[in-house]
Design a protein around this motif. Sequence first.
Motif, PDB file in Angstrom:
ATOM      1  N   MET A  96       0.089 -13.545   4.396  1.00 44.67           N
ATOM      2  CA  MET A  96      -0.130 -12.858   3.130  1.00 44.67           C
ATOM      3  C   MET A  96       0.640 -11.543   3.101  1.00 44.67           C
ATOM      4  N   SER A  97       0.808 -10.994   1.915  1.00 42.33           N
ATOM      5  CA  SER A  97       1.526  -9.731   1.768  1.00 42.33           C
ATOM      6  C   SER A  97       0.574  -8.538   1.875  1.00 42.33           C
ATOM      7  N   LYS A  98       1.119  -7.423   2.314  1.00 39.61           N
ATOM      8  CA  LYS A  98       0.345  -6.175   2.301  1.00 39.61           C
ATOM      9  C   LYS A  98       0.047  -5.775   0.870  1.00 39.61           C
ATOM     10  N   THR A  99       0.952  -6.130  -0.030  1.00 35.18           N
ATOM     11  CA  THR A  99       0.767  -5.820  -1.452  1.00 35.18           C
ATOM     12  C   THR A  99      -0.528  -6.419  -1.974  1.00 35.18           C
ATOM     13  N   PHE A 100      -0.777  -7.679  -1.604  1.00 36.38           N
ATOM     14  CA  PHE A 100      -1.999  -8.327  -2.083  1.00 36.38           C
ATOM     15  C   PHE A 100      -3.234  -7.658  -1.499  1.00 36.38           C
ATOM     16  N   ARG A 101      -3.153  -7.200  -0.267  1.00 38.91           N
ATOM     17  CA  ARG A 101      -4.289  -6.490   0.331  1.00 38.91           C
ATOM     18  C   ARG A 101      -4.571  -5.190  -0.427  1.00 38.91           C
ATOM     19  N   LEU A 102      -3.516  -4.486  -0.807  1.00 39.42           N
ATOM     20  CA  LEU A 102      -3.694  -3.261  -1.592  1.00 39.42           C
ATOM     21  C   LEU A 102      -4.268  -3.583  -2.969  1.00 39.42           C
ATOM     22  N   LEU A 103      -3.831  -4.695  -3.533  1.00 37.20           N
ATOM     23  CA  LEU A 103      -4.381  -5.123  -4.827  1.00 37.20           C
ATOM     24  C   LEU A 103      -5.879  -5.388  -4.712  1.00 37.20           C
TER      25      LEU A 103
ATOM     26  N   ASN B  71      -7.862   5.692  -5.035  1.00 39.38           N
ATOM     27  CA  ASN B  71      -7.754   6.753  -6.036  1.00 39.38           C
ATOM     28  C   ASN B  71      -6.910   6.337  -7.234  1.00 39.38           C
ATOM     29  N   VAL B  72      -5.886   5.523  -6.994  1.00 35.76           N
ATOM     30  CA  VAL B  72      -5.118   4.991  -8.122  1.00 35.76           C
ATOM     31  C   VAL B  72      -6.032   4.211  -9.055  1.00 35.76           C
ATOM     32  N   ALA B  73      -6.847   3.338  -8.470  1.00 35.90           N
ATOM     33  CA  ALA B  73      -7.769   2.538  -9.283  1.00 35.90           C
ATOM     34  C   ALA B  73      -8.793   3.416  -9.990  1.00 35.90           C
ATOM     35  N   ARG B  74      -9.301   4.432  -9.283  1.00 36.25           N
ATOM     36  CA  ARG B  74     -10.273   5.335  -9.904  1.00 36.25           C
ATOM     37  C   ARG B  74      -9.652   6.094 -11.068  1.00 36.25           C
TER      38      ARG B  74
ATOM     39  N   GLN C 234      -5.030   3.672   2.301  1.00 41.17           N
ATOM     40  CA  GLN C 234      -6.045   2.852   1.647  1.00 41.17           C
ATOM     41  C   GLN C 234      -6.878   3.678   0.669  1.00 41.17           C
ATOM     42  N   GLU C 235      -7.206   4.898   1.048  1.00 42.56           N
ATOM     43  CA  GLU C 235      -7.998   5.746   0.156  1.00 42.56           C
ATOM     44  C   GLU C 235      -7.172   6.198  -1.052  1.00 42.56           C
TER      45      GLU C 235
END
Length: 356
Positions: A116-123, A326-329, A321-322
């Motif tokens: 899997m991609s790191k991108t998907f983990r961040l998503l 914060n982007v999502a928040r 990760q934090e």
Amino acid sequence: MIEIRKGQAPAQLGRAEFAVRFRESYFDPAFRSEDESIARLEEIAWQIYSVGRKSPITVKAGPGYADPDYDLSAEWVTTKQRVDEAQRCWADPLSPSRVLLICGSARNDGTCPGEMSKTFRLLEITREILVQAEIQPDVLDLSLLTSEYGRNIHPCKGCVSTAMPLCHWPCSCYPNHTLDQANDWMSEIYERWTAAHAVIIITPVYWYQSPSPLKLMIDRLVCADGGNPDPTSTSGKTASKAKALEMAGWDYPKHLAGRAYGLIVHGDVAGIEGLRRSLSDWLDWMGFIDAGAQARLDRFIGYYEPYANSHEALDQDQAMQEETRNVARAVAKAVIELRSGRLAAVQPNLSHPRPK
């Protein structure tokens, strides 16, 4: 009248070359028992190609179009109806808040990379925050282009460079059954962008640029910025009519303006700032509203470390990760402010001296 420049288009394929290309889809020996059937299908496909049946099923445009008697592609009409319905839901103050989460990586563990991609983990980190904020996440994983049968985003044909009104909203270039350009995922993607109150793009850097799946989608979204919602006004793809419309004065409607956005760009060596800026500039141009400084993130993961342990590098980077959370928040907060009218109220409503 402005001259229409000609001379680049290739000649139509001959029958023999057409047969070679058609049969490439049936290379597997498992098809040999059906060679006679394939030959019959090939002949049908050749006849379609010879006469040019881009849209074999059409319906009359009807009321609301410049030419109600024009024969529109039935597939385009269906897409347009779904986009219009998504726009109505987006504007309904009682509808749930939605954020479109876009995974820009081409990698997943269901195809050649085997991981899997790191991108998907961040998503997934952003998705969890949005769910906690009671906002509906809509995950658009562009890696399906590399791992799912029959999934396509066909390239933009550049109609807008001939004249803006020739670029229809939503895009009418596809499907093109004459050229076997079918299964166009964008017909669904247009609807999902329209329904979203915000978009978060999470992407790696590929050679200083957007990954191919992400760039394909970006180019095909040009019709959302100035595109013509009425193909009958140009009699389909009639360049001279489109040029005349633009020269008479075109208002370049921004069909997706007023939505919020966030960005997460990651890399391992270089290119993160350039890609993040270009994505920001693109979304700003489209009329999207950035959700603040903390909603625009570019970071290295495992800077100059081997590719092989990059997931472990992400495991250890708790700050990254934090920051992703914060982007999502920030985007969740922007959606709340936007839908309440407070964020839109502070956006200046200025006329553009150079509309385009």
